[in-house]
Design a protein around this motif. Structure first.
Motif, PDB file in Angstrom:
ATOM      1  N   ARG A   1       0.823  -1.210   0.000  1.00  0.00           N
ATOM      2  CA  ARG A   1       0.000   0.000   0.000  1.00  0.00           C
ATOM      3  C   ARG A   1       0.859   1.262   0.000  1.00  0.00           C
ATOM      4  O   ARG A   1       0.523   2.254  -0.647  1.00  0.00           O
ATOM      5  N   VAL A   2       1.972   1.252   0.713  1.00  0.00           N
ATOM      6  CA  VAL A   2       2.873   2.409   0.671  1.00  0.00           C
ATOM      7  C   VAL A   2       3.418   2.583  -0.744  1.00  0.00           C
ATOM      8  O   VAL A   2       3.501   3.712  -1.258  1.00  0.00           O
ATOM      9  N   LEU A   3       3.776   1.478  -1.394  1.00  0.00           N
ATOM     10  CA  LEU A   3       4.263   1.567  -2.780  1.00  0.00           C
ATOM     11  C   LEU A   3       3.184   2.151  -3.690  1.00  0.00           C
ATOM     12  O   LEU A   3       3.472   2.952  -4.582  1.00  0.00           O
ATOM     13  N   GLU A   4       1.936   1.771  -3.439  1.00  0.00           N
ATOM     14  CA  GLU A   4       0.818   2.325  -4.202  1.00  0.00           C
ATOM     15  C   GLU A   4       0.709   3.836  -3.953  1.00  0.00           C
ATOM     16  O   GLU A   4       0.463   4.613  -4.883  1.00  0.00           O
ATOM     17  N   ALA A   5       0.915   4.257  -2.710  1.00  0.00           N
ATOM     18  CA  ALA A   5       0.868   5.683  -2.378  1.00  0.00           C
ATOM     19  C   ALA A   5       1.980   6.443  -3.111  1.00  0.00           C
ATOM     20  O   ALA A   5       1.768   7.577  -3.567  1.00  0.00           O
ATOM     21  N   ILE A   6       3.137   5.810  -3.237  1.00  0.00           N
ATOM     22  CA  ILE A   6       4.236   6.439  -3.979  1.00  0.00           C
ATOM     23  C   ILE A   6       3.830   6.609  -5.444  1.00  0.00           C
ATOM     24  O   ILE A   6       4.052   7.663  -6.044  1.00  0.00           O
ATOM     25  N   ARG A   7       3.222   5.582  -6.009  1.00  0.00           N
ATOM     26  CA  ARG A   7       2.761   5.675  -7.401  1.00  0.00           C
ATOM     27  C   ARG A   7       1.710   6.778  -7.546  1.00  0.00           C
ATOM     28  O   ARG A   7       1.717   7.530  -8.522  1.00  0.00           O
ATOM     29  N   GLU A   8       0.785   6.845  -6.580  1.00  0.00           N
ATOM     30  CA  GLU A   8      -0.301   7.830  -6.644  1.00  0.00           C
ATOM     31  C   GLU A   8       0.221   9.267  -6.625  1.00  0.00           C
ATOM     32  O   GLU A   8      -0.437  10.158  -7.142  1.00  0.00           O
ATOM     33  N   GLN A   9       1.374   9.493  -6.027  1.00  0.00           N
ATOM     34  CA  GLN A   9       1.934  10.845  -6.054  1.00  0.00           C
ATOM     35  C   GLN A   9       3.023  10.966  -7.117  1.00  0.00           C
ATOM     36  O   GLN A   9       3.924  11.796  -7.017  1.00  0.00           O
ATOM     37  N   ASN A  10       2.890  10.113  -8.140  1.00  0.00           N
ATOM     38  CA  ASN A  10       3.758  10.144  -9.317  1.00  0.00           C
ATOM     39  C   ASN A  10       5.237  10.072  -8.945  1.00  0.00           C
ATOM     40  O   ASN A  10       6.061  10.782  -9.504  1.00  0.00           O
ATOM     41  N   TYR A  11       5.533   9.221  -7.971  1.00  0.00           N
ATOM     42  CA  TYR A  11       6.905   8.908  -7.552  1.00  0.00           C
ATOM     43  C   TYR A  11       7.638  10.094  -6.921  1.00  0.00           C
ATOM     44  O   TYR A  11       8.847  10.040  -6.731  1.00  0.00           O
ATOM     45  N   ASP A  12       6.914  11.125  -6.562  1.00  0.00           N
ATOM     46  CA  ASP A  12       7.523  12.280  -5.908  1.00  0.00           C
ATOM     47  C   ASP A  12       7.501  12.072  -4.390  1.00  0.00           C
ATOM     48  O   ASP A  12       6.549  12.443  -3.709  1.00  0.00           O
ATOM     49  N   VAL A  13       8.575  11.480  -3.884  1.00  0.00           N
ATOM     50  CA  VAL A  13       8.705  11.261  -2.443  1.00  0.00           C
ATOM     51  C   VAL A  13       9.507  12.376  -1.780  1.00  0.00           C
ATOM     52  O   VAL A  13       9.768  12.313  -0.578  1.00  0.00           O
ATOM     53  N   LEU A  14       9.883  13.374  -2.569  1.00  0.00           N
ATOM     54  CA  LEU A  14      10.667  14.489  -2.038  1.00  0.00           C
ATOM     55  C   LEU A  14       9.788  15.641  -1.555  1.00  0.00           C
ATOM     56  O   LEU A  14      10.147  16.334  -0.608  1.00  0.00           O
ATOM     57  N   SER A  15       8.638  15.846  -2.186  1.00  0.00           N
ATOM     58  CA  SER A  15       7.748  16.936  -1.792  1.00  0.00           C
ATOM     59  C   SER A  15       6.846  16.548  -0.628  1.00  0.00           C
ATOM     60  O   SER A  15       6.469  17.390   0.184  1.00  0.00           O
ATOM     61  N   ARG A  16       6.483  15.265  -0.574  1.00  0.00           N
ATOM     62  CA  ARG A  16       5.553  14.798   0.453  1.00  0.00           C
ATOM     63  C   ARG A  16       5.836  13.330   0.744  1.00  0.00           C
ATOM     64  O   ARG A  16       6.020  12.535  -0.166  1.00  0.00           O
ATOM     65  N   ARG A  17       5.881  12.989   2.033  1.00  0.00           N
ATOM     66  CA  ARG A  17       6.112  11.601   2.445  1.00  0.00           C
ATOM     67  C   ARG A  17       4.850  10.793   2.187  1.00  0.00           C
ATOM     68  O   ARG A  17       3.774  11.123   2.696  1.00  0.00           O
TER      69      ARG A  17
END
Length: 165
Positions: free
Chosen positions: A124-140
């Motif tokens: 589910r966390v990986l899905e959340a990363i996909r949902e934010q278009n792989y931008d883990v720098l702007s938002r965790r």
């Protein structure tokens, strides 16, 4: 990175297997895949936080392969190269979690639910990363409390633990 996992996440999984009496070589291999996958999920979820602490867990050879630099990471640049890098790393973590998922079916009772939930939570966390278009720098990327509750209930139902636990 593999060395790090072998000395941090994998021993935890093996201790759990020992405690539940499931130390077959097959179970150890499944646990190792799950624990490595979960450690990677944690790293990908916390790229920004780790970088701020002076730690980079993204493999440098992967960064180079995708044309993304440490300087760009330090500046928080979310380019297509970064998105491609994260897409690759998310896929790697997902493969490991899927490889280890059958471990939950090898155990009984509460351990079965716990192991299934660890995997589902990581996915589910990986899905959340996909949902934010792989931008883990702007938002965790995170999993909401509602989603966690749904994962728990649906997993328990799927495993039939309401009747047999």
């Amino acid at each position: 990175l593999q060395h790090y996992c072998e000395h941090s996440a994998l021993p935890v999984g093996r201790v759990v297997l020992h405690l539940i009496g499931e130390m077959s070589p097959e179970s150890v291999a499944l646990s190792d895949a799950t624990c490595t996958g979960l450690q990677l999920v944690n790293f990908w979820q916390d790229v920004r936080r780790d970088q701020a602490e002076g730690r980079i867990y993204l493999p440098l050879e992967d960064m180079a392969s995708f044309g993304y630099t440490e300087a760009e990471l330090a500046e928080g640049v979310v380019s297509e190269a970064f998105r491609d890098l994260m897409r690759f790393e998310v896929g790697r973590a997902q493969e490991l979690l899927e490889q280890g998922a059958p471990l939950a079916n090898r155990v009984r009772g509460r351990a079965r639910l716990d192991l299934a939930l660890f995997t589902k939570g990581g996915l589910r966390v990986l899905e959340a990363i996909r949902e934010q278009n792989y931008d883990v720098l702007s938002r965790r990327p995170t999993v909401s409390a509602t989603r966690k509750l749904w994962l728990g209930l649906s997993t328990a139902f799927r495993l039939g633990l309401g009747r047999s636990a």
